[in-house]
Design a protein around this motif. Structure first.
Motif, PDB file in Angstrom:
ATOM      1  N   UNK A 276      42.489  50.321  44.229  1.00  0.00           N
ATOM      2  CA  UNK A 276      43.528  49.357  43.865  1.00  0.00           C
ATOM      3  C   UNK A 276      42.954  48.175  43.101  1.00  0.00           C
ATOM      4  N   UNK A 277      41.829  47.650  43.566  1.00  0.00           N
ATOM      5  CA  UNK A 277      41.275  46.478  42.884  1.00  0.00           C
ATOM      6  C   UNK A 277      40.549  46.861  41.603  1.00  0.00           C
ATOM      7  N   UNK A 278      39.851  47.989  41.622  1.00  0.00           N
ATOM      8  CA  UNK A 278      39.074  48.364  40.442  1.00  0.00           C
ATOM      9  C   UNK A 278      39.953  48.784  39.268  1.00  0.00           C
ATOM     10  N   UNK A 279      41.170  49.222  39.544  1.00  0.00           N
ATOM     11  CA  UNK A 279      42.060  49.637  38.461  1.00  0.00           C
ATOM     12  C   UNK A 279      43.044  48.545  38.039  1.00  0.00           C
ATOM     13  N   UNK A 280      43.078  47.427  38.761  1.00  0.00           N
ATOM     14  CA  UNK A 280      44.075  46.403  38.425  1.00  0.00           C
ATOM     15  C   UNK A 280      43.491  45.017  38.186  1.00  0.00           C
ATOM     16  N   UNK A 281      42.286  44.762  38.641  1.00  0.00           N
ATOM     17  CA  UNK A 281      41.678  43.438  38.502  1.00  0.00           C
ATOM     18  C   UNK A 281      40.534  43.480  37.497  1.00  0.00           C
ATOM     19  N   UNK A 282      40.154  42.309  36.996  1.00  0.00           N
ATOM     20  CA  UNK A 282      38.993  42.225  36.111  1.00  0.00           C
ATOM     21  C   UNK A 282      37.723  42.447  36.940  1.00  0.00           C
ATOM     22  N   UNK A 283      36.647  42.952  36.315  1.00  0.00           N
ATOM     23  CA  UNK A 283      35.398  43.145  37.063  1.00  0.00           C
ATOM     24  C   UNK A 283      34.887  41.889  37.761  1.00  0.00           C
ATOM     25  N   UNK A 284      34.970  40.686  37.154  1.00  0.00           N
ATOM     26  CA  UNK A 284      34.511  39.508  37.896  1.00  0.00           C
ATOM     27  C   UNK A 284      35.297  39.261  39.178  1.00  0.00           C
ATOM     28  N   UNK A 285      36.612  39.514  39.159  1.00  0.00           N
ATOM     29  CA  UNK A 285      37.424  39.296  40.351  1.00  0.00           C
ATOM     30  C   UNK A 285      37.144  40.380  41.392  1.00  0.00           C
ATOM     31  N   UNK A 286      36.933  41.609  40.946  1.00  0.00           N
ATOM     32  CA  UNK A 286      36.555  42.680  41.885  1.00  0.00           C
ATOM     33  C   UNK A 286      35.256  42.311  42.598  1.00  0.00           C
ATOM     34  N   UNK A 287      34.250  41.891  41.841  1.00  0.00           N
ATOM     35  CA  UNK A 287      32.971  41.538  42.446  1.00  0.00           C
ATOM     36  C   UNK A 287      33.116  40.360  43.402  1.00  0.00           C
ATOM     37  N   UNK A 288      33.926  39.385  43.013  1.00  0.00           N
ATOM     38  CA  UNK A 288      34.192  38.243  43.893  1.00  0.00           C
ATOM     39  C   UNK A 288      34.779  38.712  45.226  1.00  0.00           C
ATOM     40  N   UNK A 289      35.706  39.636  45.168  1.00  0.00           N
ATOM     41  CA  UNK A 289      36.362  40.116  46.381  1.00  0.00           C
ATOM     42  C   UNK A 289      35.381  40.866  47.278  1.00  0.00           C
ATOM     43  N   UNK A 290      34.507  41.662  46.683  1.00  0.00           N
ATOM     44  CA  UNK A 290      33.510  42.398  47.470  1.00  0.00           C
ATOM     45  C   UNK A 290      32.471  41.439  48.059  1.00  0.00           C
ATOM     46  N   UNK A 291      32.044  40.455  47.273  1.00  0.00           N
ATOM     47  CA  UNK A 291      31.114  39.463  47.833  1.00  0.00           C
ATOM     48  C   UNK A 291      31.764  38.723  48.997  1.00  0.00           C
ATOM     49  N   UNK A 292      33.053  38.438  48.882  1.00  0.00           N
ATOM     50  CA  UNK A 292      33.757  37.743  49.963  1.00  0.00           C
ATOM     51  C   UNK A 292      33.702  38.546  51.250  1.00  0.00           C
ATOM     52  N   UNK A 293      33.803  39.854  51.139  1.00  0.00           N
ATOM     53  CA  UNK A 293      33.704  40.721  52.320  1.00  0.00           C
ATOM     54  C   UNK A 293      32.335  40.590  52.976  1.00  0.00           C
ATOM     55  N   UNK A 294      31.274  40.671  52.177  1.00  0.00           N
ATOM     56  CA  UNK A 294      29.933  40.570  52.754  1.00  0.00           C
ATOM     57  C   UNK A 294      29.676  39.182  53.338  1.00  0.00           C
TER      58      UNK A 294
END
Length: 210
Positions: free
Chosen positions: A19-37
């Motif tokens: 869902x995120x990789x197909x709808x968000x920009x790569x910087x926002x995807x990475x931000x979301x994954x970093x937020x998880x960690x």
């Protein structure tokens, strides 16, 4: 403490990432994954990993989907946090997640920009907001031993500017998407009046950079 960059697996986790990789920009995807960690590191620091309210899969869903309202799935018909929470709830419902857990994820996403409220709405809300905040440099002293590994795997890519661009673009679509004093509404007004937002200016002092 032991720390791993492994992500949850299974149909729900795969759907969340898709869902995120197909709808968000790569910087926002990475931000979301970093937020998880970062949220996991803060949970460990606070001694929450053994708490009955701690659920790694729900934390993954809430943190990784928290900016879904800034992506191409969002129509700009409500403030981005609420629109993203609605989209996340729909996704979780498709995977038969219990309604009580869907409500927890919805609340964590909808409140992630609400300081003083999210922290009082349970562990998932608290950790989601804390993980997101850590990616903007809050609690840097706690997560700094691991941030280089996290950033090496998920680089920033001028995240702040990309995220603000996405929030502002959707906020401009309707009055309902930019109510006064909401994050989207204020960023839109700042962009229109000054050309740059306080969030972008603050990035200059973030220990991780933009």
């Amino acid at each position: 403490m032991d720390f791993s960059l492994d992500l949850p697996t299974g149909p729900l986790a795969d759907a969340v990432l898709s869902a995120v990789r197909t709808s968000e920009t790569p910087p926002v995807v990475n931000h979301s994954l970093r937020s998880f960690f970062f949220a996991q590191l803060l949970a460990a620091h606070e001694g929450c990993l053994a708490d009955s309210a701690y659920d790694r899969d729900l934390l993954f869903a809430a943190t990784v989907l928290h900016d879904l309202g800034t992506g191409s799935l969002a129509k700009g018909e409500a403030r981005f946090e609420v629109e993203g929470a609605d989209l996340a709830a729909d996704l979780l419902r498709q995977h038969d997640v219990p309604e009580a857990d869907i409500d927890r994820v919805w609340e964590a996403i909808a409140l992630h920009t609400s300081p003083g409220i999210a922290e009082r709405r349970g562990l998932l809300c608290h950790l989601t907001r804390a993980g997101v905040g850590a990616d903007f440099g809050r609690t840097a002293e706690i997560v700094s031993p691991w941030e280089q590994r996290i950033h090496a795997e998920y680089p920033r890519l001028a995240m702040v500017r990309s995220l603000v661009d996405a929030i502002v673009e959707r906020a401009a679509r309707s009055d309902a998407a930019a109510p006064r004093y909401s994050l989207g509404g204020e960023l839109l007004r700042e962009r229109r009046s000054d050309g740059v937002t306080t969030l972008e200016r603050a990035a200059a002092s973030c220990p991780w950079g933009e």
